[in-house]
Design a protein around this motif. Structure first.
Motif, PDB file in Angstrom:
ATOM      1  N   ILE A  18     -33.332 -25.951 -58.029  1.00 14.64           N
ATOM      2  CA  ILE A  18     -34.227 -25.910 -56.701  1.00 14.64           C
ATOM      3  C   ILE A  18     -35.365 -24.904 -56.610  1.00 14.64           C
ATOM      4  CG2 ILE A  18     -33.594 -25.272 -54.082  1.00 14.64           C
ATOM      5  CD1 ILE A  18     -30.790 -26.424 -54.729  1.00 14.64           C
ATOM      6  N   ALA A  19     -35.155 -23.670 -57.180  1.00 16.23           N
ATOM      7  CA  ALA A  19     -36.036 -22.549 -57.100  1.00 16.23           C
ATOM      8  C   ALA A  19     -37.346 -23.277 -57.926  1.00 16.23           C
ATOM      9  CB  ALA A  19     -35.663 -21.208 -57.738  1.00 16.23           C
ATOM     10  N   ARG A  20     -37.054 -23.772 -59.334  1.00 21.39           N
ATOM     11  CA  ARG A  20     -38.128 -24.361 -59.986  1.00 21.39           C
ATOM     12  C   ARG A  20     -38.933 -25.137 -59.459  1.00 21.39           C
ATOM     13  NH1 ARG A  20     -35.158 -25.868 -64.192  1.00 21.39           N
ATOM     14  NH2 ARG A  20     -35.279 -24.238 -65.571  1.00 21.39           N
ATOM     15  N   CYS A  21     -38.190 -26.192 -58.608  1.00 25.03           N
ATOM     16  CA  CYS A  21     -39.082 -27.209 -58.014  1.00 25.03           C
ATOM     17  C   CYS A  21     -39.952 -26.865 -56.970  1.00 25.03           C
ATOM     18  CB  CYS A  21     -38.133 -28.333 -57.678  1.00 25.03           C
ATOM     19  SG  CYS A  21     -37.230 -29.287 -59.204  1.00 25.03           S
ATOM     20  N   ALA A  22     -39.177 -25.927 -56.165  1.00 26.13           N
ATOM     21  CA  ALA A  22     -39.975 -25.569 -54.932  1.00 26.13           C
ATOM     22  C   ALA A  22     -41.000 -24.654 -55.218  1.00 26.13           C
ATOM     23  CB  ALA A  22     -38.915 -24.598 -54.100  1.00 26.13           C
ATOM     24  N   LEU A  51     -27.961 -21.228 -47.071  1.00 25.27           N
ATOM     25  CA  LEU A  51     -28.004 -22.581 -47.586  1.00 25.27           C
ATOM     26  C   LEU A  51     -27.079 -23.026 -48.282  1.00 25.27           C
ATOM     27  CD1 LEU A  51     -30.318 -24.781 -46.851  1.00 25.27           C
ATOM     28  CD2 LEU A  51     -31.444 -24.056 -49.026  1.00 25.27           C
ATOM     29  N   ASP A  52     -26.148 -24.150 -47.671  1.00 24.87           N
ATOM     30  CA  ASP A  52     -25.078 -24.447 -48.376  1.00 24.87           C
ATOM     31  C   ASP A  52     -25.442 -25.994 -48.944  1.00 24.87           C
ATOM     32  OD1 ASP A  52     -22.747 -25.995 -49.052  1.00 24.87           O
ATOM     33  OD2 ASP A  52     -21.290 -24.657 -47.725  1.00 24.87           O
ATOM     34  N   THR A  53     -25.435 -26.294 -50.195  1.00 30.94           N
ATOM     35  CA  THR A  53     -26.170 -27.419 -50.654  1.00 30.94           C
ATOM     36  C   THR A  53     -24.807 -28.286 -51.087  1.00 30.94           C
ATOM     37  OG1 THR A  53     -25.924 -26.813 -53.037  1.00 30.94           O
ATOM     38  CG2 THR A  53     -27.919 -26.279 -51.712  1.00 30.94           C
ATOM     39  N   SER A  54     -23.510 -28.126 -50.531  1.00 33.57           N
ATOM     40  CA  SER A  54     -22.342 -29.041 -50.952  1.00 33.57           C
ATOM     41  C   SER A  54     -22.752 -30.407 -50.485  1.00 33.57           C
ATOM     42  CB  SER A  54     -21.277 -28.448 -50.185  1.00 33.57           C
ATOM     43  OG  SER A  54     -20.642 -27.323 -50.605  1.00 33.57           O
ATOM     44  N   ASP A  55     -23.285 -30.902 -49.523  1.00 36.28           N
ATOM     45  CA  ASP A  55     -23.437 -32.229 -49.114  1.00 36.28           C
ATOM     46  C   ASP A  55     -25.071 -32.464 -48.929  1.00 36.28           C
ATOM     47  OD1 ASP A  55     -20.585 -32.608 -48.418  1.00 36.28           O
ATOM     48  OD2 ASP A  55     -20.968 -31.199 -46.635  1.00 36.28           O
ATOM     49  N   LEU A  56     -25.816 -31.620 -49.695  1.00 31.53           N
ATOM     50  CA  LEU A  56     -27.324 -31.797 -49.647  1.00 31.53           C
ATOM     51  C   LEU A  56     -27.703 -32.620 -50.959  1.00 31.53           C
ATOM     52  CD1 LEU A  56     -29.135 -28.973 -48.076  1.00 31.53           C
ATOM     53  CD2 LEU A  56     -28.649 -31.058 -47.002  1.00 31.53           C
ATOM     54  N   SER A  71     -32.364 -30.429 -50.658  1.00 32.24           N
ATOM     55  CA  SER A  71     -32.408 -28.808 -50.885  1.00 32.24           C
ATOM     56  C   SER A  71     -33.684 -27.998 -51.138  1.00 32.24           C
ATOM     57  CB  SER A  71     -31.332 -28.469 -51.869  1.00 32.24           C
ATOM     58  OG  SER A  71     -30.248 -29.106 -51.743  1.00 32.24           O
ATOM     59  N   ILE A  72     -34.408 -28.956 -52.218  1.00 32.22           N
ATOM     60  CA  ILE A  72     -35.892 -28.335 -52.383  1.00 32.22           C
ATOM     61  C   ILE A  72     -36.602 -28.473 -51.132  1.00 32.22           C
ATOM     62  CG2 ILE A  72     -37.856 -28.740 -53.852  1.00 32.22           C
ATOM     63  CD1 ILE A  72     -35.945 -30.178 -55.661  1.00 32.22           C
ATOM     64  N   SER A  73     -36.432 -29.497 -50.425  1.00 38.79           N
ATOM     65  CA  SER A  73     -37.364 -29.487 -49.111  1.00 38.79           C
ATOM     66  C   SER A  73     -37.126 -28.310 -48.174  1.00 38.79           C
ATOM     67  CB  SER A  73     -37.090 -30.717 -48.221  1.00 38.79           C
ATOM     68  OG  SER A  73     -37.559 -31.731 -49.020  1.00 38.79           O
ATOM     69  N   ALA A  74     -35.760 -27.970 -48.032  1.00 41.65           N
ATOM     70  CA  ALA A  74     -35.341 -26.938 -47.105  1.00 41.65           C
ATOM     71  C   ALA A  74     -35.971 -25.573 -47.478  1.00 41.65           C
ATOM     72  CB  ALA A  74     -33.564 -26.797 -47.106  1.00 41.65           C
ATOM     73  N   VAL A  75     -36.044 -25.276 -48.905  1.00 39.61           N
ATOM     74  CA  VAL A  75     -36.683 -24.100 -49.363  1.00 39.61           C
ATOM     75  C   VAL A  75     -38.209 -24.090 -49.189  1.00 39.61           C
ATOM     76  CG1 VAL A  75     -37.056 -22.770 -51.390  1.00 39.61           C
ATOM     77  CG2 VAL A  75     -34.577 -23.532 -51.042  1.00 39.61           C
ATOM     78  N   VAL A 134     -40.318 -21.328 -46.793  1.00 38.64           N
ATOM     79  CA  VAL A 134     -41.287 -20.500 -47.315  1.00 38.64           C
ATOM     80  C   VAL A 134     -42.649 -21.056 -46.746  1.00 38.64           C
ATOM     81  CG1 VAL A 134     -42.752 -19.867 -49.341  1.00 38.64           C
ATOM     82  CG2 VAL A 134     -40.307 -20.404 -49.525  1.00 38.64           C
ATOM     83  N   ARG A 135     -42.969 -21.896 -46.391  1.00 42.43           N
ATOM     84  CA  ARG A 135     -44.255 -22.265 -45.726  1.00 42.43           C
ATOM     85  C   ARG A 135     -44.215 -21.743 -44.055  1.00 42.43           C
ATOM     86  NH1 ARG A 135     -44.963 -27.914 -48.374  1.00 42.43           N
ATOM     87  NH2 ARG A 135     -46.300 -27.442 -50.103  1.00 42.43           N
ATOM     88  N   GLU A 136     -43.267 -21.823 -43.520  1.00 43.04           N
ATOM     89  CA  GLU A 136     -43.123 -21.289 -42.303  1.00 43.04           C
ATOM     90  C   GLU A 136     -43.569 -20.089 -42.336  1.00 43.04           C
ATOM     91  OE1 GLU A 136     -39.334 -21.194 -40.186  1.00 43.04           O
ATOM     92  OE2 GLU A 136     -39.060 -23.254 -40.648  1.00 43.04           O
ATOM     93  N   VAL A 137     -43.153 -19.208 -43.145  1.00 42.26           N
ATOM     94  CA  VAL A 137     -43.611 -17.734 -43.524  1.00 42.26           C
ATOM     95  C   VAL A 137     -44.991 -17.520 -43.793  1.00 42.26           C
ATOM     96  CG1 VAL A 137     -42.983 -15.682 -44.741  1.00 42.26           C
ATOM     97  CG2 VAL A 137     -41.141 -16.966 -43.995  1.00 42.26           C
TER      98      VAL A 137
END
Ligand code: DC
Length: 227
Positions: A21-25, A203-208, A213-217, A221-224
């Motif tokens: 997730i971190a790599r793709c984000a 961020l719980d990714t069990s059901d994502l 998950s990448i979009s959420a991250v 970040v974009r918000e900030v």
């Protein structure tokens, strides 16, 4: 005044999907991605290869001044781990190194040995750094802190499927048991234990799905960044 560099801390247990997730984000945001687990793995690998008794914290401490552990990024943004001038990125992924990394990570001198390496990357680049104590210890002033998790069963299943693709003989039960053991060691150690920073977003990714998950991250970040 606009900031020149931003830092994003992603912490969480093994197998929560942090690195993918971190790599793709990071790619989407144009940030450097730093996998801090890889530097602990490199120390563990070096100590195993050097015949150091990993159960003896003093022996591990004495070994540290003689090694050089450097992360390097290739032109595709992939991180490589360089141990004493040699690329050991493949060697540090074995199950033995996984277990031993969490043993050496509980030794205070190992953590302080690796602190500057991590902080200097965040000073120089906009970075998404993943690990266990990034939001709590390494980058307490990170612009965004995320605690990424998923149930132990889901994390073990993901890791087991990954191992199966590499034709590893491990059963799901073995992977689950090792994951629970490693979580316990990471959470119960005295120094910099794995825990969610007070100001982190959980961020719980069990059901994502991975994409969600990448979009959420990326959105967090974009918000900030756009503030
Ligand atoms: O994320 P990983 O599985 O590659 O991490 C290997 C070990 O390193 C893990 O058991 C905990 C430890 N670690 C740590 O203590 N602090 C970090 N910032 C990253 C990893």
């Amino acid at each position: 005044m606009t900031k020149h560099v931003y830092s994003v801390a992603i912490d969480g247990p093994a197998g929560a999907g942090k690195s993918t997730i971190a790599r793709c984000a990071a790619k989407e945001l144009g940030f450097v991605y730093m996998d801090t687990g890889a530097i602990y793995r490199t120390v563990a690998y070096a100590a195993i290869r050097g015949g150091v008794n990993l159960g003896d914290p003093q022996a591990v401490s004495d070994f540290l001044p003689g090694i050089s552990v450097l992360p390097q990024w290739d032109r595709n943004g992939e991180q490589h781990m360089i141990l004493n001038g040699t690329d050991v990125s493949g060697e540090i992924r074995s199950p033995e190194v996984s277990q031993m990394a969490s043993v050496v990570a509980a030794i205070p001198s190992v953590r302080s040995f690796l602190l500057d390496t991590q902080r200097s990357v965040a000073c120089e680049y906009s970075v998404i750094m993943d690990g266990r104590d990034i939001g709590t210890v390494v980058l307490p002033n990170a612009d965004v802190k995320i605690f990424l998790t998923a149930s132990a069963q889901i994390r073990a299943k993901r890791r087991w499927l990954e191992l199966q693709q590499k034709n590893a003989p491990d059963t799901y039960e073995q992977v689950l048991e090792e994951m629970i053991r490693r979580d316990q060691r990471d959470m119960e150690r005295e120094i910099a234990p794995l825990r969610c920073a007070e100001d982190a977003v959980l961020l719980d990714t069990s059901d994502l799905s991975l994409e969600d998950s990448i979009s959420a991250v990326v959105s967090l970040v974009r918000e900030v960044i756009s503030e």
